[in-house]
Write a protein that holds these residues in place. Structure first.
Motif, PDB file in Angstrom:
ATOM      1  N   SER A   1       0.829  -1.206   0.000  1.00  0.00           N
ATOM      2  CA  SER A   1       0.000   0.000   0.000  1.00  0.00           C
ATOM      3  C   SER A   1       0.863   1.256   0.000  1.00  0.00           C
ATOM      4  CB  SER A   1      -0.932   0.009   1.217  1.00  0.00           C
ATOM      5  OG  SER A   1      -0.179   0.194   2.406  1.00  0.00           O
ATOM      6  N   ALA A   2       0.279   2.341  -0.513  1.00  0.00           N
ATOM      7  CA  ALA A   2       0.987   3.621  -0.503  1.00  0.00           C
ATOM      8  C   ALA A   2       1.180   4.125   0.916  1.00  0.00           C
ATOM      9  CB  ALA A   2       0.198   4.644  -1.328  1.00  0.00           C
ATOM     10  N   ALA A   3       0.204   3.882   1.800  1.00  0.00           N
ATOM     11  CA  ALA A   3       0.316   4.350   3.190  1.00  0.00           C
ATOM     12  C   ALA A   3       1.473   3.659   3.905  1.00  0.00           C
ATOM     13  CB  ALA A   3      -0.995   4.096   3.939  1.00  0.00           C
ATOM     14  N   TYR A   4       1.587   2.337   3.724  1.00  0.00           N
ATOM     15  CA  TYR A   4       2.678   1.621   4.378  1.00  0.00           C
ATOM     16  C   TYR A   4       4.035   2.142   3.895  1.00  0.00           C
ATOM     17  CZ  TYR A   4       5.950  -2.034   5.715  1.00  0.00           C
ATOM     18  OH  TYR A   4       7.037  -2.705   6.229  1.00  0.00           O
ATOM     19  N   ASN A   5       4.190   2.290   2.586  1.00  0.00           N
ATOM     20  CA  ASN A   5       5.481   2.720   2.051  1.00  0.00           C
ATOM     21  C   ASN A   5       5.791   4.172   2.383  1.00  0.00           C
ATOM     22  OD1 ASN A   5       6.836   0.491   0.358  1.00  0.00           O
ATOM     23  ND2 ASN A   5       4.673   0.331  -0.205  1.00  0.00           N
ATOM     24  N   ALA A   6       4.749   5.012   2.494  1.00  0.00           N
ATOM     25  CA  ALA A   6       4.978   6.379   2.968  1.00  0.00           C
ATOM     26  C   ALA A   6       5.450   6.359   4.423  1.00  0.00           C
ATOM     27  CB  ALA A   6       3.702   7.197   2.834  1.00  0.00           C
ATOM     28  N   GLY A   7       4.838   5.488   5.234  1.00  0.00           N
ATOM     29  CA  GLY A   7       5.265   5.351   6.629  1.00  0.00           C
ATOM     30  C   GLY A   7       6.668   4.806   6.751  1.00  0.00           C
ATOM     31  N   ALA A   8       7.001   3.819   5.914  1.00  0.00           N
ATOM     32  CA  ALA A   8       8.346   3.243   5.954  1.00  0.00           C
ATOM     33  C   ALA A   8       9.396   4.282   5.571  1.00  0.00           C
ATOM     34  CB  ALA A   8       8.422   2.032   5.021  1.00  0.00           C
ATOM     35  N   ASN A   9       9.072   5.109   4.579  1.00  0.00           N
ATOM     36  CA  ASN A   9      10.003   6.186   4.225  1.00  0.00           C
ATOM     37  C   ASN A   9      10.126   7.207   5.351  1.00  0.00           C
ATOM     38  OD1 ASN A   9      10.615   5.131   1.768  1.00  0.00           O
ATOM     39  ND2 ASN A   9       9.629   6.716   0.548  1.00  0.00           N
ATOM     40  N   TRP A  10       9.018   7.477   6.054  1.00  0.00           N
ATOM     41  CA  TRP A  10       9.080   8.422   7.167  1.00  0.00           C
ATOM     42  C   TRP A  10       9.961   7.882   8.286  1.00  0.00           C
ATOM     43  CZ3 TRP A  10       8.885  13.235   7.685  1.00  0.00           C
ATOM     44  CH2 TRP A  10       8.698  13.856   8.932  1.00  0.00           C
ATOM     45  N   VAL A  11       9.966   6.569   8.477  1.00  0.00           N
ATOM     46  CA  VAL A  11      10.874   5.974   9.459  1.00  0.00           C
ATOM     47  C   VAL A  11      12.317   6.252   9.055  1.00  0.00           C
ATOM     48  CG1 VAL A  11      11.706   3.797  10.448  1.00  0.00           C
ATOM     49  CG2 VAL A  11       9.256   4.217  10.240  1.00  0.00           C
ATOM     50  N   GLY A  12      12.610   6.198   7.768  1.00  0.00           N
ATOM     51  CA  GLY A  12      13.944   6.575   7.313  1.00  0.00           C
ATOM     52  C   GLY A  12      14.280   8.014   7.690  1.00  0.00           C
ATOM     53  N   VAL A  13      13.287   8.907   7.561  1.00  0.00           N
ATOM     54  CA  VAL A  13      13.497  10.300   7.959  1.00  0.00           C
ATOM     55  C   VAL A  13      13.731  10.388   9.465  1.00  0.00           C
ATOM     56  CG1 VAL A  13      12.454  12.593   8.053  1.00  0.00           C
ATOM     57  CG2 VAL A  13      12.129  11.172   6.032  1.00  0.00           C
ATOM     58  N   LEU A  14      12.940   9.632  10.245  1.00  0.00           N
ATOM     59  CA  LEU A  14      13.105   9.645  11.703  1.00  0.00           C
ATOM     60  C   LEU A  14      14.478   9.121  12.103  1.00  0.00           C
ATOM     61  CD1 LEU A  14       9.602   8.318  12.861  1.00  0.00           C
ATOM     62  CD2 LEU A  14      10.408  10.690  12.863  1.00  0.00           C
ATOM     63  N   PHE A  15      14.925   8.063  11.450  1.00  0.00           N
ATOM     64  CA  PHE A  15      16.250   7.531  11.756  1.00  0.00           C
ATOM     65  C   PHE A  15      17.336   8.525  11.351  1.00  0.00           C
ATOM     66  CE2 PHE A  15      15.698   2.650  12.210  1.00  0.00           C
ATOM     67  CZ  PHE A  15      14.657   2.855  13.107  1.00  0.00           C
ATOM     68  N   ALA A  16      17.121   9.205  10.237  1.00  0.00           N
ATOM     69  CA  ALA A  16      18.064  10.253   9.854  1.00  0.00           C
ATOM     70  C   ALA A  16      18.078  11.361  10.901  1.00  0.00           C
ATOM     71  CB  ALA A  16      17.688  10.824   8.488  1.00  0.00           C
ATOM     72  N   ALA A  17      16.888  11.692  11.429  1.00  0.00           N
ATOM     73  CA  ALA A  17      16.791  12.771  12.416  1.00  0.00           C
ATOM     74  C   ALA A  17      17.554  12.421  13.686  1.00  0.00           C
ATOM     75  CB  ALA A  17      15.320  13.054  12.734  1.00  0.00           C
ATOM     76  N   TYR A  18      17.368  11.197  14.209  1.00  0.00           N
ATOM     77  CA  TYR A  18      18.068  10.896  15.465  1.00  0.00           C
ATOM     78  C   TYR A  18      19.575  10.842  15.254  1.00  0.00           C
ATOM     79  CZ  TYR A  18      19.112   5.761  15.184  1.00  0.00           C
ATOM     80  OH  TYR A  18      19.617   4.515  14.883  1.00  0.00           O
ATOM     81  N   ASN A  19      20.014  10.432  14.081  1.00  0.00           N
ATOM     82  CA  ASN A  19      21.455  10.453  13.814  1.00  0.00           C
ATOM     83  C   ASN A  19      21.966  11.874  13.629  1.00  0.00           C
ATOM     84  OD1 ASN A  19      22.694   7.616  13.548  1.00  0.00           O
ATOM     85  ND2 ASN A  19      20.725   7.402  12.522  1.00  0.00           N
ATOM     86  N   GLY A  20      21.141  12.752  13.042  1.00  0.00           N
ATOM     87  CA  GLY A  20      21.521  14.154  12.949  1.00  0.00           C
ATOM     88  C   GLY A  20      21.613  14.807  14.320  1.00  0.00           C
ATOM     89  N   PHE A  21      20.637  14.514  15.169  1.00  0.00           N
ATOM     90  CA  PHE A  21      20.693  15.026  16.540  1.00  0.00           C
ATOM     91  C   PHE A  21      21.906  14.456  17.276  1.00  0.00           C
ATOM     92  CE2 PHE A  21      15.871  15.409  16.150  1.00  0.00           C
ATOM     93  CZ  PHE A  21      15.930  16.765  15.868  1.00  0.00           C
ATOM     94  N   ALA A  22      22.268  13.205  16.957  1.00  0.00           N
ATOM     95  CA  ALA A  22      23.449  12.604  17.596  1.00  0.00           C
ATOM     96  C   ALA A  22      24.720  13.336  17.190  1.00  0.00           C
ATOM     97  CB  ALA A  22      23.546  11.123  17.235  1.00  0.00           C
ATOM     98  N   ALA A  23      24.797  13.748  15.919  1.00  0.00           N
ATOM     99  CA  ALA A  23      25.972  14.507  15.480  1.00  0.00           C
ATOM    100  C   ALA A  23      26.084  15.827  16.237  1.00  0.00           C
ATOM    101  CB  ALA A  23      25.899  14.759  13.975  1.00  0.00           C
ATOM    102  N   LEU A  24      24.957  16.484  16.474  1.00  0.00           N
ATOM    103  CA  LEU A  24      24.970  17.710  17.271  1.00  0.00           C
ATOM    104  C   LEU A  24      25.295  17.406  18.730  1.00  0.00           C
ATOM    105  CD1 LEU A  24      21.814  19.488  15.787  1.00  0.00           C
ATOM    106  CD2 LEU A  24      24.219  19.947  15.258  1.00  0.00           C
TER     107      LEU A  24
END
Length: 501
Positions: free
Chosen positions: A332-355
């Motif tokens: 489904s489009a909803a599942y894959n949109a959510g899965a991509n958002w998890v990628g964004v969330l994981f990117a965010a916590y790693n970005g916050f970790a760099a700071l």
């Protein structure tokens, strides 16, 4: 020379830059492998067992590579040959993973990918200790955390960025979307390129120079005696009893993994007590049995810290797609949109970790290593627990701020607490053994998380994030039991590590 000279900022930068590429591999694995498994037909209950590849390879590979690299010297040096060959193998696995035609092939490729990343990554921890004087080691580990954060941000964002650029983010049932394919191809190039930078831009001290440095340091504590045979029997009894209970009560078969681990450790102690010939296995097990007290106490902290991380990595995609995007249908489009958002969330916590890698040293200078680690773990626990209450997926970015501080702390402060208690000539093997307490909780998570979710949370993956938050709270309390060596010297080393690029 009898003392290691201090290194410049750019020398430390070059020696840690390879971690940027290694984190590309880890971040793509963590954010997308569950997605690939579900796409190829894996159920929620199967995912932890499929993920068992990661901790199992770490448990086996890291101490062996550490032991071997302590005894290696080639034209490339002591640690760098392992950086290079591990990166080449991991790059090949990244190219193949999104093209896996069946679930069992994807599971096998995860074993290869994780083993190869471990071959390249494990010597990096010892590399910092080899090259830097004690006063700069914390700076080196913080620099590694900085690159881990930056690499993971970019790698985790790749599928989302590719979708924004017009690459197809959905595919037919059973097929992996093109966004994931291209993300893995780009990740392979980044991994190999970054490791090649470190290999070609750094040099290593020859064995005789390292020996001279070691002789100028205080003698390490006398090693403990080899274990007695009687120490093996409680472990064997516990493993055998648990296996019998699982069989008689017809419990979940995943629990046999836990029983097998207890039996394996008991057998290893029994063999070590009876076999006196020196070989890699007996030396590694003897070093494990004789590890310093600081390492024993940090092991408990690491156990609960990494149990939480593994729960998050396995179940965030399933939790967010189900709770925040309302779909468990992988096509489904909803599942894959959510899965991509998890990628964004994981990117965010790693970005916050760099700071956080810049902010944490100031915290250490004020309240010390132990309290800093406790505070960061508890901030991370608050972030994970907030997933249960937040419903707007955009606000999950705030949750990842806490996770980022915990992640940066886990990647640096335990090593700063540990480094001075390790003998220089065994730095590689002890860094590998220390990673036992990273992979053992992951093995336990693989064996019990599915059972816990079914028994306590009706199979809902959001429950794994609750378990992870509680684990970080416990880890924070356990760090108070760890002594703080070099209390005045360690914060000074950390405080001067801020990137100036």
């Amino acid at each position: 020379m009898t003392a290691k000279p201090t290194m410049s900022f750019w020398q430390i930068w070059n020696m840690c830059f390879g971690f940027l590429g290694i984190q590309f591999g880890f971040a793509l694995q963590n954010a997308n492998v569950s997605r690939i498994f579900q796409t190829l037909g894996a159920s929620i209950e199967q995912i932890p067992l499929l993920w068992i590849a990661a901790p199992m390879t770490g448990l086996i590979v890291q101490p062996i590579i550490g032991h071997c690299s302590d005894r290696t010297w080639t034209r490339l040096g002591r640690r760098r040959p392992y950086f290079l060959w591990g990166a080449l193998l991991a790059g090949a696995a990244l190219l193949l993973m999104p093209n896996a035609p069946a679930l069992w092939i994807a599971g096998g490729l995860l074993w290869i990918l994780d083993a190869s990343i471990n071959v390249s990554m494990e010597p990096f921890r010892a590399f910092v200790a080899d090259q830097l004087p004690s006063s700069q080691r914390a700076r080196g580990y913080a620099m590694q955390s900085f690159f881990i954060g930056i690499g993971a941000v970019v790698a985790s964002l790749l599928p989302w960025l590719l979708a924004k650029a017009g690459v197809a983010n959905t595919a037919t049932p059973g097929a992996v979307p093109a966004t994931v394919h291209y993300a893995f191809y780009l990740g392979a190039a980044a991994l190999v390129g970054a490791v090649l930078w470190t290999v070609t831009r750094t040099r290593e001290y020859p064995p005789e120079q390292l020996e001279a440095f070691a002789q100028a340091q205080p003698a390490p504590p006398r090693a403990a005696a080899a274990p007695k045979a009687r120490e093996a029997w409680p472990w064997l009894a516990a493993g055998g009893g648990l296996a019998a209970w699982i069989a008689l009560a017809q419990l979940a078969p995943e629990l046999y993994l836990l029983a097998g681990g207890l039996l394996a450790y008991g057998l290893a102690l029994l063999v070590l007590a009876r076999v006196r010939r020196g070989n890699a296995f007996t030396q590694i097990m003897t070093d494990l049995h004789a590890m310093p007290e600081a390492m024993r106490r940090l092991a408990v902290v690491q156990f609960f810290s990494w149990f939480a991380l593994f729960a998050m990595w396995i179940y965030t995609t399933a939790a967010v797609t189900e709770v925040h995007f309302g779909s468990s249908d992988t096509a489904s489009a909803a599942y894959n949109a959510g899965a991509n958002w998890v990628g964004v969330l994981f990117a965010a916590y790693n970005g916050f970790a760099a700071l956080a890698a810049i902010a944490i040293p100031r915290m250490v200078a004020r309240i010390g290593l132990r309290l800093s680690h406790l505070v960061n773990l508890w901030i991370g626990a608050a972030g994970l627990l907030s997933f249960l209450f937040i419903r707007d997926p955009d606000w999950l970015l705030a949750s990842m701020l806490g996770v980022g501080f915990a992640w940066a702390s886990i990647l640096s402060l335990p090593y700063a607490l540990l480094a001075d208690s390790l003998p220089a000539r065994k730095m590689g093997v002890y860094m590998g053994i220390f990673n036992f307490f990273i992979v053992i909780p992951q093995l336990l998570a693989a064996s019990v998380l599915g059972v816990l979710l079914k028994a306590l949370f009706h199979g809902r993956p959001i429950g794994a994030l609750l378990v992870g938050g509680v684990s970080w709270l416990i880890a924070g309390l356990c760090v108070l039991r760890v002594a703080e060596p070099g209390l005045r010297r360690a914060p000074a080393g950390l405080a001067s590590q801020e990137p100036r690029a």
